[in-house]
Each structure stands twice: as structure tokens, then as C-alpha cells.
Motif scaffolding. Structure first.
Motif, PDB file in Angstrom:
ATOM      1  N   GLY A  30       0.790  -1.225   0.000  1.00 48.31           N
ATOM      2  CA  GLY A  30       0.000   0.000   0.000  1.00 48.31           C
ATOM      3  C   GLY A  30       0.814   1.262   0.000  1.00 48.31           C
ATOM      4  N   SER A  31       2.089   1.173   0.361  1.00 49.79           N
ATOM      5  CA  SER A  31       2.927   2.357   0.433  1.00 49.79           C
ATOM      6  C   SER A  31       3.695   2.514  -0.882  1.00 49.79           C
ATOM      7  CB  SER A  31       3.905   2.231   1.599  1.00 49.79           C
ATOM      8  OG  SER A  31       4.751   3.365   1.653  1.00 49.79           O
ATOM      9  N   TYR A  32       3.734   3.725  -1.382  1.00 50.44           N
ATOM     10  CA  TYR A  32       4.454   3.941  -2.635  1.00 50.44           C
ATOM     11  C   TYR A  32       4.949   5.374  -2.727  1.00 50.44           C
ATOM     12  CZ  TYR A  32       0.058   6.102  -4.054  1.00 50.44           C
ATOM     13  OH  TYR A  32      -1.062   6.903  -4.108  1.00 50.44           O
ATOM     14  N   CYS A  33       5.877   5.559  -3.604  1.00 48.45           N
ATOM     15  CA  CYS A  33       6.334   6.873  -4.030  1.00 48.45           C
ATOM     16  C   CYS A  33       6.350   6.832  -5.548  1.00 48.45           C
ATOM     17  CB  CYS A  33       7.727   7.166  -3.480  1.00 48.45           C
ATOM     18  SG  CYS A  33       8.345   8.815  -3.880  1.00 48.45           S
ATOM     19  N   MET A  34       5.650   7.772  -6.176  1.00 48.17           N
ATOM     20  CA  MET A  34       5.588   7.806  -7.638  1.00 48.17           C
ATOM     21  C   MET A  34       5.994   9.184  -8.127  1.00 48.17           C
ATOM     22  SD  MET A  34       2.131   5.635  -8.511  1.00 48.17           S
ATOM     23  CE  MET A  34       2.692   5.256 -10.173  1.00 48.17           C
ATOM     24  N   ALA A  35       6.586   9.219  -9.306  1.00 49.97           N
ATOM     25  CA  ALA A  35       7.085  10.492  -9.814  1.00 49.97           C
ATOM     26  C   ALA A  35       7.077  10.504 -11.335  1.00 49.97           C
ATOM     27  CB  ALA A  35       8.506  10.756  -9.303  1.00 49.97           C
TER      28      ALA A  35
END
Length: 125
Positions: A30-35
Motif C-alpha cells: 500500500g505504500s508507494y512513491c511515484m514520480a
């Protein structure tokens, strides 16, 4: 295995708008970092905008006030709304993502895990 597929690039005149999409699949956490990143010919790759699991966003100074990053969790899709485009925005645009049990998201480099294939944006004067 996370897969990212970008779309929405194209050619537009200066002052115009485009919306990029990045369809994501294969997430298990459930945890993410998107860019969103971009790279113009002869230039270094630049992190343009970042979003974390809580919806917090960060932008490069060069796009602040013109670009908006967002995510539709139901569709597992990342977006980049680009307004008031100028010729300096011409580049290949890539989405990137990192996912896990807990993922820090202090800036675009924290999203450098999985990459899409890129979509070209060309702005003419």
C-alpha cells in the motif's frame, strides 16, 4: 512485478496543455512513491513531480504552478496535467514508482524503482 505504461504525449503549441497518464499494475503493497521525470536530448534527467501514498506532492521549480501530479487509486493510474507549456518542456517523460511495506518519499529520487517506457512531449513556438 510492477509494470508502468505511459500515454498521452504528443505535439502542442506553446501555451497549450497535455495530460499524461501512467497505468500501473502489479502492486502488492500500500505504500508507494511515484514520480514523473523528463529528459531532453543532451540534458540530464530531471524529476518533475512526486506524489506519495498520502497524496502529498512535490514539484520542481521549473514546473511549479503549471503542472499537477495526481493519482486515481481506483484506476491505479498516475497523471501529470501540464498547462502553459513552453518549448523548454519538450522532452521524453517517464513515470517511476517504488512500492513496499513502507516507502519514504522525500523527492523524485525516492521513486526510482520501476520505470515506464516513456512518452514524448514536443512543444513548438
Amino acid at each position: 512485478q510492477v509494470q508502468l505504461v505511459e500515454s498521452g504525449g504528443g505535439s502542442v503549441q506553446a501555451g497549450g496543455s497535455l495530460r499524461l497518464s501512467c497505468a500501473a499494475s502489479g502492486y502488492t503493497y500500500g505504500s508507494y512513491c511515484m514520480a514523473w521525470f523528463r529528459q531532453a536530448p543532451g540534458k540530464e534527467r530531471e524529476g518533475v513531480a512526486t506524489i506519495d501514498s498520502d497524496g502529498s506532492t512535490m514539484y520542481a521549480d521549473s514546473v511549479k504552478g503549471r503542472f499537477t501530479i495526481s493519482r486515481d487509486n481506483a484506476k491505479n493510474t498516475l497523471y501529470l496535467q501540464m498547462n502553459r507549456l513552453n518549448v523548454e518542456d519538450t522532452a521524453m517523460y517517464y513515470c517511476a514508482a517504488r512500492t513496499g511495506y513502507w516507502v519514504p518519499c522525500r523527492g523524485p529520487r525516492d521513486a526510482e524503482g520501476y520505470w515506464g517506457q516513456g512518452t514524448q512531449v514536443t512543444v513548438s513556438s
